[in-house]
Structures are given as C-alpha cells and as structure tokens.
Design an enzyme around this catalytic site. Structure first.
Site, PDB file in Angstrom:
ATOM      1  N   HIS A 265      92.407   8.526  39.527  1.00 30.07           N
ATOM      2  CA  HIS A 265      91.330   7.798  40.184  1.00 30.07           C
ATOM      3  C   HIS A 265      90.823   8.526  41.425  1.00 30.07           C
ATOM      4  O   HIS A 265      91.555   9.304  42.042  1.00 30.07           O
ATOM      5  CB  HIS A 265      91.810   6.401  40.608  1.00 30.07           C
TER       6      HIS A 265
ATOM      7  N   GLU B 291      85.823   4.588  34.187  1.00 30.76           N
ATOM      8  CA  GLU B 291      85.371   3.373  34.865  1.00 30.76           C
ATOM      9  C   GLU B 291      84.355   3.757  35.932  1.00 30.76           C
ATOM     10  O   GLU B 291      84.467   4.813  36.563  1.00 30.76           O
ATOM     11  CB  GLU B 291      86.528   2.633  35.547  1.00 30.76           C
TER      12      GLU B 291
END
Length: 340
Positions: A37, A106
């Site tokens: 991330h 995402e």
C-alpha cells in the site's frame, strides 16, 4: 494446510514489521504475507512502509519463512515490468521462498500517481490481465515488447531470472477475477470465505495454492480485542466493493463510524478462545482454501504469536473441510481432543 501470519504494514513501523517477521518464523508460521500500500486504511493505523524494501530485509533475516505479497497491483502505481523485475529478484535473494500475490488494485493506493485516472472495475480487470501477460512474457527471458490497449512494453529484458520462477497468486472476489486467476495465475488469493468463487476458479482450470486472510484478534479478553479492531481494522467490515473505491483514510474513517463492536465480534474471532478462532478459520477451510493467513487485528502481536505457538497452531493445522455444509467441522472434534 499452510499457516501464514499477516504483517500489518499499515499498523506498525517498518523496523517493527521486520521484527515481527523474524518472530513469526520462530513461532512456527510457514509464511508471512503483507499488503503493498501507499496509504493506510485509517489514519489511526499511522504507517505504510515500502513493502518491497521490507521483503528484502525479511529475506535476509530469515531462512525458512516463505514470503508473499498480499497483494501488489502491477498495473497502475507500478508498471508490470517493474514488478516482473522486483519479483524475480526477490525469488533469487530469498532462495526460492517468494510468492507474488497480485490484484487489480484499490483507489486508496493507486490514485496517488499523478495524472492517471483510476479506471472502472471493467477497466481495472482489463489492465490487470495485460499486466499479468507482460510479467509472464518478461519471465520467458530475452528482449520483449508488448502492445496492449492499456499497457505497452518496448524492448525490455529482465536479466536476472531465478531457476524457478515465483508462483503468482491472483486475488479474486467474483467470477471475472476468478477467470483471470485461472488463466494467468498459479494460485488464488481472497479475503472472504466464498466457496462458490473457489469452485468457479477450479472449474475454469485454476489450480495451485488458495490463500485466504482469516480475521482474528487475540487479546486476554474478547472486549479489548474487539475494541482494538474497531480502532484500527474496522475498514475490513466494509466489503470489497467499498474497499476498492474509497480514495483516502479519512473516507474510510467516515464510512465506518457506524460499525459496532457486536458486528466486529460476529466477523472476527475476538479474544483468547481457541474454539472461536477455529470456528472462523473453518469457514475458509470449508470454502476450499489451503493456505490460511492469520490476520491478527488485536493489540498485542507478541501475545498472539505466543497464543499461536502454545494453543492454536496444532488444531489449526489439523482442520479439514467439514463432512457436510451444515454439520460440525473438524474444528469441534480437534478442540474436543485438545481439551480431552
């Protein structure tokens, strides 16, 4: 059954992540898995170290522990050529202990690349397929070019390729991504116990390990475990359609304010009860997963590892699919033998 430990890169600083990986090997875990991330899910988590640097450090400090990304998006924030090179290098320096977990991405992490529009679900899947084709192409060796609708490659070569290429575990949540996993992956990765999705993957020709994150939260009591989940991991209750679309931690904070401790305890195994931990894990075993990742969202990682080593590891490894969908699973029989 292979048992992994989730390294929460969003919740701990990079040195602590490396320390936990070393302790996970000592505790008897087969592998560790970590997300890739740019942002944490919530500001209260407060961290988001660079996963590929952490992987290299962990590989140097461990000897038997397998390593996996869970998961990397190789098509927006990174170009797939970069991931092809990085994964090949990781496989070499870890002596064959690396699995490349990949997914379509995402918005939380991929929107940060300036000037690039985060694509729709259909567009993400199309880019993702092209990215996996590029990685596979580069791993064949030699100079390669690729002209896709979304991604291009020009005269590129990965010079250092391992004798045995890394396995690619493809994240899936429905039939479209399950097809991509079956056609271009060596395994499956998921976060929900969807037996129909695993069955679809297999029906389409998918084979190999099936990874799943099991929501656990160890603490001396269930209430403090649930409270720890609420503070840092309540985003996990939003479901993938929400998790893939919100752009920043502040949005996840706002979207999850109504999550209750009761809802958390329904989804997570909270506290020190071995039976409850096995009950939650059994859902994933029944769904067809054979590589379960213990995602401890409790406040004490060392306490959880001690709990795993002393009480959870043996019965968790012994889990097999239930005899029937409604009947008691092996979790009940194993726990009865343990308490014997």
């Amino acid at each position: 059954m292979q048992i992994g430990y989730k390294l929460a890169t969003e919740a701990f600083d990079p040195k602590e992540i490396v320390r936990q990986a070393v302790e996970a090997e000592k505790a008897g875990f087969d592998f560790v898995e970590m997300s890739d991330h740019f942002h944490p899910w919530l500001d209260t988590q407060g961290h988001s170290g660079f996963t590929w640097a952490l992987l290299a450090n962990i590989a140097a400090r461990t000897s038997t522990l397998r390593l996996a990304t869970g998961v990397t998006c190789p098509s927006v924030r990174y170009h797939p050529a970069v991931i092809a090179q990085a994964a090949a290098t990781m496989q070499i320096i870890s002596d064959g202990r690396f699995t490349l977990g990949v997914g379509a991405g995402e918005r939380l992490n991929e929107h940060v690349v300036g000037g690039q529009h985060f694509p729709s679900v259909r567009g993400r899947h199309a880019r993702f397929r092209e990215a996996l084709e590029i990685i596979r192409l580069l791993w064949q060796g030699g100079y390669r070019s690729y002209e896709g609708k979304h991604l291009q490659l020009e005269d590129a070569r990965v010079f250092d390729l391992p004798d045995e290429l890394p396995a690619i575990a493809v994240a899936a949540s429905g039939p479209v991504s399950a097809r991509i996993a079956a056609e271009l992956g060596d395994g499956l990765f998921a976060t929900e116990p969807k037996g129909d999705m695993v069955a679809t993957w297999k029906r389409l020709g998918g084979e190999g390990p099936a990874y799943a994150e099991v929501p656990l939260a160890w603490a001396p009591d269930a209430e403090s475990a649930a409270q720890a989940v609420w503070e840092k991991t309540r985003w996990a209750l939003t479901g993938w359609k929400v998790m893939s679309e919100l752009p920043n931690p502040v949005n996840f904070d706002a979207a999850t304010q109504s999550v209750t401790l009761e809802q958390i305890q329904q989804q997570f195994a909270c506290g020190p009860d071995v039976a409850r931990h096995l009950e939650v894990a059994q859902q994933f075993v029944d769904a067809g997963f054979d590589h379960v990742v213990t995602m401890n969202a409790g406040p004490d990682p060392d306490g959880f590892m001690d709990f795993f080593r002393r009480e959870l590891a043996e019965p968790l490894r012994a889990l097999t699919p239930s005899e029937d969908a409604q009947g008691p699973g092996l979790a009940d029989r194993v726990l009865g033998a343990v308490r014997g």
